[in-house]
Scaffold this motif. Structure first.
Motif, short mmCIF file in Angstrom:
data_model
loop_
_atom_site.label_atom_id
_atom_site.label_comp_id
_atom_site.label_asym_id
_atom_site.label_seq_id
_atom_site.Cartn_x
_atom_site.Cartn_y
_atom_site.Cartn_z
N VAL A 1 29.50 46.32 36.41
CA VAL A 1 30.20 47.50 35.93
C VAL A 1 31.51 47.05 35.30
N ILE A 2 31.72 47.43 34.04
CA ILE A 2 32.93 47.10 33.30
C ILE A 2 33.70 48.39 33.05
N TYR A 3 35.03 48.33 33.12
CA TYR A 3 35.84 49.53 33.00
C TYR A 3 36.67 49.51 31.71
N GLY B 1 39.38 34.90 47.67
CA GLY B 1 38.74 35.65 48.74
C GLY B 1 38.27 37.03 48.33
N LEU B 2 38.63 37.47 47.12
CA LEU B 2 38.27 38.81 46.68
C LEU B 2 37.41 38.81 45.42
N THR B 3 37.66 37.90 44.50
CA THR B 3 36.91 37.89 43.23
C THR B 3 35.87 36.77 43.23
N THR B 4 34.70 37.12 42.69
CA THR B 4 33.63 36.13 42.49
C THR B 4 32.99 36.38 41.14
N PRO B 5 32.49 35.33 40.49
CA PRO B 5 31.82 35.50 39.20
C PRO B 5 30.51 36.26 39.34
N ALA B 6 30.04 36.80 38.23
CA ALA B 6 28.74 37.46 38.19
C ALA B 6 27.70 36.49 37.66
N LYS B 7 26.44 36.73 38.01
CA LYS B 7 25.36 35.86 37.57
C LYS B 7 24.67 36.44 36.34
N PRO B 8 24.24 35.59 35.42
CA PRO B 8 23.40 36.08 34.32
C PRO B 8 22.20 36.84 34.87
N PHE C 1 30.99 51.18 32.15
CA PHE C 1 29.82 50.64 31.46
C PHE C 1 29.00 49.83 32.47
N ASN C 2 27.79 50.28 32.75
CA ASN C 2 26.87 49.52 33.59
C ASN C 2 26.04 48.63 32.68
N VAL C 3 26.23 47.33 32.79
CA VAL C 3 25.71 46.38 31.81
C VAL C 3 24.94 45.25 32.50
N ALA D 1 27.61 45.24 41.78
CA ALA D 1 26.98 46.49 42.21
C ALA D 1 27.50 46.95 43.56
N ASP D 2 27.97 46.02 44.40
CA ASP D 2 28.49 46.40 45.71
C ASP D 2 29.96 46.79 45.68
N GLY D 3 30.56 46.83 44.47
CA GLY D 3 31.94 47.28 44.33
C GLY D 3 32.98 46.18 44.43
N THR D 4 32.58 44.95 44.76
CA THR D 4 33.56 43.87 44.82
C THR D 4 33.91 43.39 43.42
N ASP D 5 35.11 42.86 43.28
CA ASP D 5 35.64 42.53 41.96
C ASP D 5 35.04 41.25 41.39
N ILE D 6 34.87 41.26 40.07
CA ILE D 6 34.36 40.09 39.35
C ILE D 6 35.52 39.33 38.74
N GLY D 7 35.47 38.03 38.85
CA GLY D 7 36.47 37.17 38.25
C GLY D 7 36.35 35.78 38.82
N PRO D 8 37.09 34.83 38.27
CA PRO D 8 37.10 33.49 38.87
C PRO D 8 37.56 33.57 40.32
N THR D 9 37.08 32.67 41.14
CA THR D 9 37.48 32.70 42.55
C THR D 9 38.97 32.47 42.72
N THR D 10 39.61 31.89 41.70
CA THR D 10 41.05 31.64 41.76
C THR D 10 41.87 32.85 41.34
N LEU D 11 41.23 33.89 40.77
CA LEU D 11 41.99 35.04 40.31
C LEU D 11 42.63 35.76 41.48
#
Length: 265
Positions: free
Chosen positions: A192-194, A180-187, A245-247, A167-177
């Motif tokens: 937001v998916i594009y 310092g920029l990507t973090t996983p999302a929590k259940p 898609f806001n999911v 929701a804050d605009g930072t990217d979702i993904g494994p921390t290794t992707l």
């Protein structure tokens, strides 16, 4: 197609090759040798994400071939920049390269001698349509592509990971992707998916406009790990051709790689 879940954290994953990130970087890794002839020749037209051969209106597509742009070096490329936008309109040519789809001008984002990425015009098209590339006045033979109202796909970061943000605009993904920029999302988190190629929205798209809006009706059905997710919004939100898609991530998604699907009728 998969969604990666680890330690009760979710990171979007989509299998399959990608030729573009966000609006298409052209970074497919495929290089074709150009010839001395300036006449462009098209070998492939496909959805820019996943390379489905079916295209649709207001959809990002890739065109591959030879002599598609002036430079003979197939590694030299050009992406649109701010000066290319005139009167709040997307450019219909870059570096002497332009494209028509079904006789109408497409909007050119990326050009190289071996690949061009464009947003198709919003005009209705169905069945076989001609795609033509012009390189400094030289026209390719028409390539016949198949069109339908929708050609749905997810945008991906690296050919694997779905483009999604917190929701804050930072990217979702494994921390290794992207460390310092990507973090996983929590259940339970709203993410937001594009996506690309999901067709008309409640607000008609004005061809060439630098912003687009409107919602999809009905909403697409999105599942994560086989569990239907709550979709809060689905549609266009400013960026041309980029569906949002806001999911809500289902709270009971298990750990591990999980399939993700978006079904739209």
């Amino acid at each position: 197609q998969q969604l990666y879940v680890a330690d009760n954290l979710v990171a979007g994953v989509l299998g399959g090759a990608s030729t573009s990130a966000y609006l298409g970087s052209g970074g497919s890794g495929n290089v074709l040798t150009t010839s001395a002839s300036p006449t462009p020749a098209i070998a492939l037209v496909a959805n820019a994400e996943g390379e489905s051969p079916v295209i649709a209106p207001n959809t990002w597509i890739e065109i591959k071939g030879v002599n598609l742009a002036p430079n003979q070096d197939a590694l030299i490329s050009r992406i649109w920049t701010t000066p290319d936008f005139l009167n709040n309109q997307m450019p219909v040519q870059l570096a002497g390269t332009s494209v028509t789809v079904n006789g109408n001008s497409a909007y050119v984002y990326y050009v190289s001698p071996s690949q061009v990425n464009v947003l198709t015009p919003a005009d209705t098209m169905q069945g076989p349509v001609n795609v033509v590339v012009t390189n400094n006045g030289a026209l390719s033979q028409a390539f016949v592509a198949q069109a339908q109202p929708v050609s749905p796909s997810f945008f991906v970061f690296d050919g694997t990971h779905v483009v999604a943000t917190h929701a804050d605009g930072t990217d979702i993904g494994p921390t290794t992707l992207y460390p310092g920029l990507t973090t996983p999302a929590k259940p339970g988190e709203t993410i937001v998916i594009y996506a690309n190629g999901f067709g008309p929205t409640s607000t008609p798209v004005v061809s060439g406009a630098v912003s687009q809006s409107g919602s999809l009706s009905p909403m697409p059905v999105i599942t994560i790990g086989g569990i239907q997710a709550n979709v809060r919004f689905a549609g266009l939100n400013v960026t041309p051709g980029e569906y949002q898609f806001n999911v809500d991530v289902p709270p009971n998604v298990p750990d591990g790689d999980q399939p993700i699907t978006a079904t739209y009728n």
